[in-house]
Design an enzyme around this catalytic site. Structure first.
Site, PDB file in Angstrom:
ATOM      1  N   GLU A 183       0.925   3.881   1.803  1.00 41.67           N
ATOM      2  CA  GLU A 183       1.385   4.308   3.127  1.00 41.67           C
ATOM      3  C   GLU A 183       2.542   3.442   3.630  1.00 41.67           C
ATOM      4  O   GLU A 183       3.519   3.946   4.164  1.00 41.67           O
ATOM      5  CB  GLU A 183       0.248   4.232   4.162  1.00 41.67           C
ATOM      6  CG  GLU A 183      -0.971   5.036   3.826  1.00 41.67           C
ATOM      7  CD  GLU A 183      -2.035   4.222   3.103  1.00 41.67           C
ATOM      8  OE1 GLU A 183      -1.738   3.583   2.062  1.00 41.67           O
ATOM      9  OE2 GLU A 183      -3.184   4.243   3.573  1.00 41.67           O
TER      10      GLU A 183
ATOM     11  N   HIS B 101       0.855  -1.186   0.000  1.00 41.07           N
ATOM     12  CA  HIS B 101       0.000   0.000   0.000  1.00 41.07           C
ATOM     13  C   HIS B 101       0.891   1.237   0.000  1.00 41.07           C
ATOM     14  O   HIS B 101       2.028   1.200   0.488  1.00 41.07           O
ATOM     15  CB  HIS B 101      -0.879   0.028   1.247  1.00 41.07           C
ATOM     16  CG  HIS B 101      -1.955  -1.006   1.261  1.00 41.07           C
ATOM     17  ND1 HIS B 101      -3.082  -0.870   2.040  1.00 41.07           N
ATOM     18  CD2 HIS B 101      -2.091  -2.192   0.613  1.00 41.07           C
ATOM     19  CE1 HIS B 101      -3.860  -1.913   1.876  1.00 41.07           C
ATOM     20  NE2 HIS B 101      -3.273  -2.739   1.001  1.00 41.07           N
TER      21      HIS B 101
ATOM     22  N   CYS C 158      -6.286   1.979   5.788  1.00 41.67           N
ATOM     23  CA  CYS C 158      -6.944   0.739   6.190  1.00 41.67           C
ATOM     24  C   CYS C 158      -6.379   0.274   7.536  1.00 41.67           C
ATOM     25  O   CYS C 158      -5.431   0.870   8.053  1.00 41.67           O
ATOM     26  CB  CYS C 158      -6.714  -0.321   5.115  1.00 41.67           C
ATOM     27  SG  CYS C 158      -5.010  -0.946   5.065  1.00 41.67           S
TER      28      CYS C 158
ATOM     29  N   CYS D  61      -2.516  -0.365   7.439  1.00 45.08           N
ATOM     30  CA  CYS D  61      -1.741   0.872   7.357  1.00 45.08           C
ATOM     31  C   CYS D  61      -1.856   1.688   8.642  1.00 45.08           C
ATOM     32  O   CYS D  61      -0.865   2.267   9.102  1.00 45.08           O
ATOM     33  CB  CYS D  61      -2.176   1.688   6.153  1.00 45.08           C
ATOM     34  SG  CYS D  61      -1.769   0.873   4.587  1.00 45.08           S
TER      35      CYS D  61
END
Length: 161
Positions: free
Chosen positions: A63, A61, A91, A94
């Site tokens: 992040e 992801h 999410c 993260c």
């Protein structure tokens, strides 16, 4: 570090960069999410864009990639004096990594009503399971972030028909 009431124009500047990264991710077939990390002096220290499909990595992801790069750049996993800008509310994975990295401020564009774990669905940073409290600002360039995601998903769904 920029604080919760920091300069809105600075927040817009870094969110615009995150939107550019998100566009690059979307153009590469990824869900368009981008992230930037800025140090307390306002210097860009790391960036990331979603790469799950390209890397075949469920943890890739925007992040997570930005957090890893920031820790490498600073030679320190404590990111207390840093601000993370991300186009979509993080999410649970993260949000957990953000807490573990001790990020000082998270600025995000649009709420994620399905998996948002900073404020919308659950609130990991403020939960009893969190050992770090951080500041959060949501809604920076919210309309642009939402439109980018909606357009990408509309195009993707259109191609499946």
């Amino acid at each position: 570090m920029l604080n919760k009431y920091g300069d809105y124009l600075i927040h817009q500047q870094w969110m615009n960069r995150a939107l550019e990264l998100a566009q690059a991710a979307g153009d590469a077939g990824e869900v368009p999410v981008g992230a930037t990390i800025v140090d307390s002096a306002g210097n860009l220290i790391a960036e990331g864009e979603n790469r799950k499909e390209r890397d075949q990595d469920p943890t890739a992801h925007a992040e997570i990639l930005a957090l890893k790069r920031a820790a490498t750049t600073l030679q320190n996993w404590h990111l207390n004096e840093c601000t993370l800008y991300v186009t979509l509310e993080p999410c649970p994975m993260c949000a957990g990594a953000i807490v573990q990295a001790r990020v000082g401020l998270v600025v995000y564009g649009v709420d994620d009503t399905k998996t948002g774990a900073i404020r919308t669905v659950i609130n990991i940073p403020d939960s009893a399971a969190s050992n770090h409290r951080l500041q959060v600002i949501g809604g920076i360039l919210e309309s642009a972030c939402r439109q980018q995601l909606q357009a990408w998903f509309a195009t993707k769904r259109g191609k499946r028909k």
